[in-house]
Design a protein around this motif. Structure first.
Motif, PDB file in Angstrom:
ATOM      1  N   LYS A   7       0.841  -1.202   0.000  1.00  0.00           N
ATOM      2  CA  LYS A   7       0.000   0.000   0.000  1.00  0.00           C
ATOM      3  C   LYS A   7       0.876   1.252   0.000  1.00  0.00           C
ATOM      4  CE  LYS A   7      -3.898   0.066   0.166  1.00  0.00           C
ATOM      5  NZ  LYS A   7      -4.903   0.061  -0.924  1.00  0.00           N
ATOM      6  N   THR A   8       2.121   1.075  -0.449  1.00  0.00           N
ATOM      7  CA  THR A   8       3.055   2.191  -0.544  1.00  0.00           C
ATOM      8  C   THR A   8       3.490   2.363  -1.993  1.00  0.00           C
ATOM      9  OG1 THR A   8       3.902   1.755   1.682  1.00  0.00           O
ATOM     10  CG2 THR A   8       5.250   3.138   0.248  1.00  0.00           C
ATOM     11  N   ILE A   9       3.474   3.597  -2.470  1.00  0.00           N
ATOM     12  CA  ILE A   9       3.906   3.906  -3.830  1.00  0.00           C
ATOM     13  C   ILE A   9       5.049   4.907  -3.779  1.00  0.00           C
ATOM     14  CG2 ILE A   9       3.268   4.963  -6.030  1.00  0.00           C
ATOM     15  CD1 ILE A   9       0.420   3.984  -5.554  1.00  0.00           C
ATOM     16  N   VAL A  10       6.109   4.617  -4.516  1.00  0.00           N
ATOM     17  CA  VAL A  10       7.198   5.568  -4.697  1.00  0.00           C
ATOM     18  C   VAL A  10       7.122   6.077  -6.130  1.00  0.00           C
ATOM     19  CG1 VAL A  10       9.692   5.912  -4.771  1.00  0.00           C
ATOM     20  CG2 VAL A  10       8.692   4.501  -2.970  1.00  0.00           C
ATOM     21  N   PHE A  11       6.929   7.382  -6.278  1.00  0.00           N
ATOM     22  CA  PHE A  11       6.873   8.001  -7.597  1.00  0.00           C
ATOM     23  C   PHE A  11       8.280   8.437  -8.012  1.00  0.00           C
ATOM     24  CE2 PHE A  11       2.467   8.552  -6.146  1.00  0.00           C
ATOM     25  CZ  PHE A  11       1.777   8.095  -7.273  1.00  0.00           C
ATOM     26  N   LEU A  12       8.654   8.113  -9.239  1.00  0.00           N
ATOM     27  CA  LEU A  12      10.001   8.338  -9.748  1.00  0.00           C
ATOM     28  C   LEU A  12       9.952   9.371 -10.866  1.00  0.00           C
ATOM     29  CD1 LEU A  12      10.744   4.531  -9.937  1.00  0.00           C
ATOM     30  CD2 LEU A  12      11.502   6.076  -8.120  1.00  0.00           C
ATOM     31  N   THR A  13      10.521  10.527 -10.607  1.00  0.00           N
ATOM     32  CA  THR A  13      10.445  11.642 -11.546  1.00  0.00           C
ATOM     33  C   THR A  13      11.457  11.486 -12.675  1.00  0.00           C
ATOM     34  OG1 THR A  13       9.790  13.041  -9.701  1.00  0.00           O
ATOM     35  CG2 THR A  13      10.484  14.162 -11.700  1.00  0.00           C
TER      36      THR A  13
END
Length: 263
Positions: A7-13
């Protein structure tokens, strides 16, 4: 049996833009009960206006390598209580692919992704969009800021002039040419034969800088390399590279959520 339990999301720019471009996706996934992490790259803290004011003599940013970006996100992920879902746009899409290969994600979604080493395109729009930023004959001691005309062609083609101006002001930041060139080498390598967690590619038919055909080629390398791993592809009609900020952004975000829920 469902495999994506995080339930964790890491967004990668990606390159050229501020991490604040994820705000719509962050709000959307938080409304669905996810913990969302959106961190800037090293040397990119601050507003786009602040970072542009340092152009082109930001020596710290000019010295940044892609390995530094990968290490930065790796350290963030290793500090989490669970292995996250990775969602990356453009160069962030390649980052998602690499981190997934390293076993650091329960799943990955690559949105209009930069391809790994050896996967390329000869489409004119791809070459034209990247020629100046890569700056193969330019100094690595200076950063590159996309001009407004570069931004219009590479990111916001098809949008109104007012929308292009507003998006440029809100998003564009200088970039390290080292970061842009590094993935052409070994650090951008993907072993397509290696089993991997679920991976979704999202592309847009109107993207100049990362054409849909290039995203599809990237996807097919996975499918042929390891057909037993879950790899899916979805192309959205009329989307340019500014996909995260378009009025239609929710369609891609919803499709990504469906993918996560499916597996």
């Amino acid at each position: 049996m469902k495999t994506i339990l995080s339930k964790t999301i890491v967004f990668l720019t990606g390159a050229f833009v501020s991490h604040t471009g994820w705000k719509n996706w962050k709000n959307f996934f938080e409304s669905q009960g996810y913990t969302c992490i959106v961190e800037p790259w090293p040397e990119k803290s601050g507003t786009p206006q602040y970072l542009r004011a340092k152009q082109p003599h930001d020596t710290a940013l000019a010295g940044l390598h892609y390995a530094d970006v990968l290490d930065h996100y790796t350290n963030i992920i290793k500090g989490l209580p669970e292995k996250p879902i990775l969602i990356g746009h453009s160069l962030g899409g390649l980052t998602a692919q690499i981190l997934l290969q390293r076993g650091l994600g329960q799943a990955a979604i690559a949105v209009h992704s930069v391809p790994p080493q050896g996967v390329t395109s000869f489409e004119f729009s791809f070459i034209r969009s990247l020629w100046k930023p890569l700056g193969l004959f330019s100094s690595l001691r200076k950063t590159h800021l996309m001009s407004f005309s570069e931004w219009q062609y590479a990111f916001t083609n098809g949008m109104s002039l007012q929308e292009q101006k507003e998006s440029y002001e809100e998003n564009t930041i200088p970039e390290s040419r080292r970061v842009l060139r590094d993935p052409l080498g070994k650090i951008g390598h993907i072993d397509f034969s290696t089993a991997h967690a679920p991976l979704l590619f999202i592309s847009g038919s109107a993207d100049h800088i990362m054409p849909a055909s290039l995203n599809y080629k990237n996807y097919m390398r996975y499918k042929k390399g390891n057909p037993h791993s879950v790899t899916e592809y979805k192309e959205f009609e009329g989307r340019n590279h500014y996909v995260l900020g378009l009025p239609t952004w929710r369609e891609e975000a919803s499709y990504a959520l469906e993918f996560i829920n499916k597996y």
